[in-house]
Design a protein around this motif. Structure first.
Motif, short mmCIF file in Angstrom:
data_model
loop_
_atom_site.label_atom_id
_atom_site.label_comp_id
_atom_site.label_asym_id
_atom_site.label_seq_id
_atom_site.Cartn_x
_atom_site.Cartn_y
_atom_site.Cartn_z
N ALA A 259 0.82 -1.21 0.00
CA ALA A 259 0.00 0.00 0.00
C ALA A 259 0.86 1.26 0.00
N VAL A 260 2.07 1.17 0.53
CA VAL A 260 2.98 2.31 0.63
C VAL A 260 4.34 1.87 0.11
N GLN A 261 4.97 2.73 -0.70
CA GLN A 261 6.30 2.42 -1.22
C GLN A 261 7.27 3.55 -0.89
N HIS A 262 8.37 3.18 -0.24
CA HIS A 262 9.48 4.09 -0.01
C HIS A 262 10.62 3.68 -0.95
N PRO B 79 4.09 7.57 -4.92
CA PRO B 79 2.96 8.32 -4.36
C PRO B 79 3.13 8.59 -2.87
N ARG B 80 2.54 9.67 -2.40
CA ARG B 80 2.48 9.91 -0.96
C ARG B 80 1.68 8.80 -0.31
N PRO B 81 2.06 8.39 0.90
CA PRO B 81 3.04 8.97 1.81
C PRO B 81 4.44 8.39 1.70
N GLY B 82 4.86 8.00 0.50
CA GLY B 82 6.19 7.46 0.33
C GLY B 82 7.28 8.44 0.72
N ARG B 83 8.41 7.90 1.12
CA ARG B 83 9.54 8.73 1.54
C ARG B 83 10.80 8.33 0.78
N LEU B 84 11.77 9.24 0.75
CA LEU B 84 12.99 9.04 -0.02
C LEU B 84 14.19 8.97 0.91
N GLY B 85 15.07 8.00 0.66
CA GLY B 85 16.34 7.92 1.36
C GLY B 85 17.46 8.04 0.35
N LEU B 86 18.31 9.04 0.51
CA LEU B 86 19.40 9.31 -0.44
C LEU B 86 20.73 9.14 0.29
N LEU C 227 9.80 18.59 -4.15
CA LEU C 227 9.05 17.33 -4.14
C LEU C 227 8.21 17.25 -2.86
N PRO C 228 6.95 16.87 -2.98
CA PRO C 228 6.08 16.80 -1.79
C PRO C 228 6.28 15.50 -1.03
N LEU C 229 7.54 15.08 -0.86
CA LEU C 229 7.85 13.84 -0.17
C LEU C 229 8.96 14.10 0.84
N PRO C 230 8.84 13.55 2.05
CA PRO C 230 9.94 13.69 3.01
C PRO C 230 11.20 13.02 2.46
N MET C 231 12.35 13.61 2.76
CA MET C 231 13.61 13.15 2.19
C MET C 231 14.68 13.11 3.27
N LEU C 232 15.35 11.97 3.38
CA LEU C 232 16.50 11.84 4.27
C LEU C 232 17.76 11.74 3.42
N GLU D 262 14.75 10.85 -9.78
CA GLU D 262 14.07 10.84 -11.07
C GLU D 262 12.71 10.14 -10.96
N LEU D 263 12.63 9.07 -10.19
CA LEU D 263 11.34 8.42 -9.95
C LEU D 263 10.37 9.38 -9.27
N ALA D 264 10.86 10.11 -8.29
CA ALA D 264 10.00 11.06 -7.59
C ALA D 264 9.59 12.21 -8.50
N ARG D 265 10.54 12.68 -9.32
CA ARG D 265 10.22 13.77 -10.24
C ARG D 265 9.14 13.36 -11.22
N ARG D 266 9.15 12.09 -11.62
CA ARG D 266 8.13 11.56 -12.53
C ARG D 266 6.85 11.13 -11.81
#
Length: 226
Positions: free
Chosen positions: A96-99, A120-127, A195-200, A112-116
């Motif tokens: 149901a949720v993908q980070h 979807p929210r509430p997914g989060r990004l770890g860089l 990006l409307p996603l939290p990012m670490l 690039e995935l987030a830019r495209r």
């Protein structure tokens, strides 16, 4: 549910320790992406930690990697992105949720995935150690290599890892494929938007490949107003 994509299945030449991971478990999923000329070996601790939390995990082998050096030399950033998208689609069909968490080049693919809007929210990004910049002389050299069409190679310096560990795979870097990595970074800089996603973002201050000082100032355009 979608079938297991090729990037989540070990190839015939995949070195021991570089195998992908596909675990369908809980409703929360994480896509884990390795770096350029690397393999799932280098991000396996992240994937295993998420799996042990009861999460679903997709950790693909990106196109051209964990194979012969010629396969990597023939690959480009759209190929790596296609592998990430296939693994994300598999994960999305089961959760149901993908980070998404990416290392070095994997961080660029994450952005690039987030830019495209593939996450979807509430997914989060770890860089992790994002490869958004290189020293100027390296970027200039790789752009010149690409313009000239030079198909050269460079030896890949072994990482200074504890217990004399060595990453599986070929110890060479194909320069034109590396130039494609610079093209992806340039594309992200040119099209950066909040990006409307939290990012670490985590980056070691002793990183010898992507200097911390270069990476530190690169994320302001991506910061979300939320």
């Amino acid at each position: 549910m979608s079938a297991l994509p090729a990037c989540l299945v070990p190839g015939p030449r995949c070195p021991v320790g570089a195998e992908p991971m596909a675990v369908a478990a809980g409703e929360i999923g994480v896509l884990v992406l390795h770096g350029f000329s690397g393999s799932p070996w280098e991000v396996r601790p992240v994937a295993e930690a998420m799996r042990d939390r009861g999460w679903s995990v997709a950790m693909p082998v990106l196109a051209g990697h964990a194979d012969r050096p010629e396969a990597l030399a023939a690959s480009r950033w759209p190929d790596w992105l296609a592998s990430a998208e296939a693994a994300l689609d598999w994960l999305a069909s089961r959760t149901a949720v993908q980070h998404v968490c990416g290392l070095s080049m994997g961080s660029l693919l994450t952005l690039e995935l987030a830019r495209r809007q593939r996450i979807p929210r509430p997914g989060r990004l770890g860089l992790l150690a994002p490869a958004l910049d290189l020293p100027a002389w390296q970027k200039s050299g790789l752009r010149l290599v690409d313009r000239l069409g030079w198909r050269g190679w460079l030896p890949k310096a072994p990482a200074d890892l504890p217990d004399r560990q060595r990453q599986p795979g070929a110890p060479v870097l194909p320069l034109r494929a590396a130039a494609s990595l610079v093209q992806l970074a340039d594309r992200l800089h040119a099209e950066a938007a909040p990006l409307p996603l939290p990012m670490l973002v985590q980056h070691g201050d002793r990183d010898r490949t992507i200097p911390h000082a270069l990476a530190r100032h690169r994320f302001t355009p991506w910061q979300s107003p939320l």
